[in-house]
Scaffold this motif. Sequence first.
Motif, PDB file in Angstrom:
ATOM      1  N   UNK A 193       0.879  -1.167   0.000  1.00 48.96           N
ATOM      2  CA  UNK A 193       0.000   0.000   0.000  1.00 48.96           C
ATOM      3  C   UNK A 193       0.916   1.217   0.000  1.00 48.96           C
ATOM      4  N   UNK A 194       1.043   1.848  -1.160  1.00 48.99           N
ATOM      5  CA  UNK A 194       2.010   2.931  -1.308  1.00 48.99           C
ATOM      6  C   UNK A 194       1.605   4.228  -0.650  1.00 48.99           C
ATOM      7  N   UNK A 195       0.343   4.312  -0.235  1.00 49.87           N
ATOM      8  CA  UNK A 195      -0.183   5.510   0.438  1.00 49.87           C
ATOM      9  C   UNK A 195      -1.009   5.036   1.628  1.00 49.87           C
ATOM     10  N   UNK A 196      -0.349   4.426   2.585  1.00 46.90           N
ATOM     11  CA  UNK A 196      -1.066   3.714   3.653  1.00 46.90           C
ATOM     12  C   UNK A 196      -1.934   4.644   4.494  1.00 46.90           C
ATOM     13  N   UNK A 197      -1.548   5.916   4.621  1.00 51.29           N
ATOM     14  CA  UNK A 197      -2.367   6.863   5.392  1.00 51.29           C
ATOM     15  C   UNK A 197      -2.635   6.353   6.793  1.00 51.29           C
ATOM     16  N   UNK A 198      -3.899   6.401   7.186  1.00 54.36           N
ATOM     17  CA  UNK A 198      -4.252   5.900   8.524  1.00 54.36           C
ATOM     18  C   UNK A 198      -4.692   4.444   8.498  1.00 54.36           C
ATOM     19  N   UNK A 199      -4.448   3.759   7.377  1.00 59.32           N
ATOM     20  CA  UNK A 199      -4.560   2.298   7.359  1.00 59.32           C
ATOM     21  C   UNK A 199      -5.899   1.709   6.977  1.00 59.32           C
ATOM     22  N   UNK A 200      -6.803   2.492   6.413  1.00 60.16           N
ATOM     23  CA  UNK A 200      -8.130   1.968   6.082  1.00 60.16           C
ATOM     24  C   UNK A 200      -8.117   0.848   5.065  1.00 60.16           C
ATOM     25  N   UNK A 201      -7.496   1.097   3.905  1.00 64.21           N
ATOM     26  CA  UNK A 201      -7.418   0.047   2.898  1.00 64.21           C
ATOM     27  C   UNK A 201      -6.532  -1.107   3.378  1.00 64.21           C
ATOM     28  N   UNK A 202      -5.435  -0.768   4.046  1.00 61.16           N
ATOM     29  CA  UNK A 202      -4.517  -1.813   4.513  1.00 61.16           C
ATOM     30  C   UNK A 202      -5.180  -2.750   5.522  1.00 61.16           C
ATOM     31  N   UNK A 203      -6.030  -2.196   6.355  1.00 59.86           N
ATOM     32  CA  UNK A 203      -6.759  -3.037   7.322  1.00 59.86           C
ATOM     33  C   UNK A 203      -7.610  -4.061   6.588  1.00 59.86           C
ATOM     34  N   UNK A 204      -8.275  -3.619   5.503  1.00 65.79           N
ATOM     35  CA  UNK A 204      -9.097  -4.539   4.715  1.00 65.79           C
ATOM     36  C   UNK A 204      -8.229  -5.575   3.998  1.00 65.79           C
ATOM     37  N   UNK A 205      -7.047  -5.153   3.530  1.00 66.48           N
ATOM     38  CA  UNK A 205      -6.126  -6.093   2.889  1.00 66.48           C
ATOM     39  C   UNK A 205      -5.661  -7.150   3.893  1.00 66.48           C
ATOM     40  N   UNK A 206      -5.328  -6.703   5.106  1.00 62.93           N
ATOM     41  CA  UNK A 206      -4.911  -7.631   6.172  1.00 62.93           C
ATOM     42  C   UNK A 206      -5.969  -8.702   6.418  1.00 62.93           C
ATOM     43  N   UNK A 266       1.314 -14.363   3.955  1.00 61.08           N
ATOM     44  CA  UNK A 266       1.367 -13.153   3.136  1.00 61.08           C
ATOM     45  C   UNK A 266       2.131 -12.042   3.846  1.00 61.08           C
ATOM     46  N   UNK A 267       2.451 -10.997   3.093  1.00 66.51           N
ATOM     47  CA  UNK A 267       3.163  -9.843   3.632  1.00 66.51           C
ATOM     48  C   UNK A 267       2.522  -8.569   3.105  1.00 66.51           C
ATOM     49  N   UNK A 268       2.333  -7.604   4.012  1.00 68.26           N
ATOM     50  CA  UNK A 268       1.844  -6.288   3.617  1.00 68.26           C
ATOM     51  C   UNK A 268       2.924  -5.254   3.926  1.00 68.26           C
ATOM     52  N   UNK A 269       3.222  -4.424   2.923  1.00 66.16           N
ATOM     53  CA  UNK A 269       4.199  -3.342   3.079  1.00 66.16           C
ATOM     54  C   UNK A 269       3.443  -2.025   2.923  1.00 66.16           C
ATOM     55  N   UNK A 270       3.542  -1.162   3.921  1.00 63.07           N
ATOM     56  CA  UNK A 270       2.862   0.125   3.875  1.00 63.07           C
ATOM     57  C   UNK A 270       3.853   1.272   3.832  1.00 63.07           C
ATOM     58  N   UNK A 271       3.622   2.217   2.918  1.00 61.61           N
ATOM     59  CA  UNK A 271       4.491   3.388   2.778  1.00 61.61           C
ATOM     60  C   UNK A 271       3.665   4.658   2.922  1.00 61.61           C
ATOM     61  N   UNK A 272       4.248   5.661   3.552  1.00 60.72           N
ATOM     62  CA  UNK A 272       3.625   6.980   3.587  1.00 60.72           C
ATOM     63  C   UNK A 272       4.691   8.008   3.942  1.00 60.72           C
ATOM     64  N   UNK A 273       4.566   9.193   3.360  1.00 65.67           N
ATOM     65  CA  UNK A 273       5.526  10.270   3.653  1.00 65.67           C
ATOM     66  C   UNK A 273       5.233  10.937   4.992  1.00 65.67           C
ATOM     67  N   UNK A 274       4.031  10.740   5.496  1.00 61.50           N
ATOM     68  CA  UNK A 274       3.585  11.406   6.715  1.00 61.50           C
ATOM     69  C   UNK A 274       3.897  10.531   7.930  1.00 61.50           C
ATOM     70  N   UNK A 275       4.815  10.991   8.758  1.00 65.07           N
ATOM     71  CA  UNK A 275       5.253  10.200   9.911  1.00 65.07           C
ATOM     72  C   UNK A 275       4.113   9.926  10.889  1.00 65.07           C
ATOM     73  N   UNK A 276       3.223  10.900  11.069  1.00 64.56           N
ATOM     74  CA  UNK A 276       2.095  10.704  11.977  1.00 64.56           C
ATOM     75  C   UNK A 276       1.139   9.656  11.424  1.00 64.56           C
ATOM     76  N   UNK A 277       0.945   9.630  10.118  1.00 62.42           N
ATOM     77  CA  UNK A 277       0.102   8.608   9.498  1.00 62.42           C
ATOM     78  C   UNK A 277       0.684   7.214   9.733  1.00 62.42           C
ATOM     79  N   UNK A 278       1.993   7.099   9.626  1.00 62.32           N
ATOM     80  CA  UNK A 278       2.647   5.810   9.890  1.00 62.32           C
ATOM     81  C   UNK A 278       2.428   5.382  11.334  1.00 62.32           C
TER      82      UNK A 278
END
Length: 308
Positions: free
Chosen positions: A27-40, A47-59
Motif C-alpha cells: 500500500x504505497x499511500x497507507x495513510x491511517x490504514x483503512x485500505x490496509x486493514x481490509x487487505x490484512x 502473506x506480507x503487507x508493506x505500507x508506505x507513507x511520507x507522513x510520519x504521523x500517518x505511519x
Amino acid sequence: MPHLHQPVMVHKVVEELFTSADGIYADGTVGTGGHSEAICGRMSSHALLIGLDRDEEAIRISRERLSCPGRKVHLFKSSYARIDEILEGLGIEKATGVLLDLGMSTYQLEGSGRGFSFSRDEPLDMRMDLDAEVTARELVNTLPLKELERVLRSYGEERRARAICKAIERERRRTPIDSSLQLAKLVESVVPRSGGRHPATRTFQALRIAVNKELDHLSTFLEKIPSLLVQGGRLVVLSYHSLEDRAVKEAMKDWECGCTCPREFPECRCGKVPLFRRVHKKGIKPTPEEKESNPRARSAILRTAERI
C-alpha cells in the motif's frame, strides 16, 4: 487515536488487488490504514503487507491500527516513488499487488493542523512530509507572480489564476499570508461561489501538489512499477482529480500497447511489447450510495492494470 479516514471503495479495491491470499502486497499511500486493514483481513499467515507513507504521523496511526496478530506487516516512512528501494531492502524482487490511493485522508484534512483545509484556520504549511523544506506559506509569499500563476493554472487548472495572484500580491505587500483561512478568504474575494465547491478548492489543490511534488512522485512511480510486479500481479490506483487520473490512464494505455513501428517496416525495430492489460477499459466510480455516505469519494476514479 484520531478520527479515522473512511477508505474509498474499499471492498472493490481489495477485490481488484487480490490475486493470492499468500501474496506480497504494498500500500504505497497507507495513510491511517483503512485500505490496509481490509487487505490484512484477506491475507493468510504467509502473506506480507508493506505500507508506505511520507507522513510520519500517518505511519504512527497505521502501526497502531495494523497490529494484526498472525499477519506480517512492515511500515515505512517513504514516498511510494521509492518503492523499488523499499522492496530491495526487504530482499523482495517483485510484489503481487500494489495500491495507490492518491487522495487526502480525514486526518490530514481535519487533524494534522497543516492548513490542507480551507474550512479551519491553521498555519499555511501543506507538507505531507514535515522533513521537506518548502511550505505553502513560502510559495504564496515569495514566488514571483508569473510563477505563482503558472502553479495555479498547471496544478489547479484554475481559470481565474491571474486574478487570484493579483489579490495575493496586493495582500502580501501589506502583510504576510500565514494561515489557510486568510488565503481562502482572499481567493473568495475574487472568485465567485459556483455550485457546492468552495472558490479556493483549486488554489489549495495546486499549492498542495506543488509543495509535495505529487505529480513528480507519481511519474517516477509509473516508470518503475512495470518491473516490480509479478506476472498476473495488479496495480490499483485511486485518483481524485484530472491531472493524476490522466497520468495513470495514459500510462496504462501505453503499457497495453505493443510495437509502434510504422506498418511498412518488415519487422519490429522498436522492441516495445505489451506490459499490462487494463482490467477495465474505463475507470470505475463509487456508487451513488457511497458518494452520499462518504463525500470524499465523490471525485474518485479507480483504475486497475494486470502485469502480463
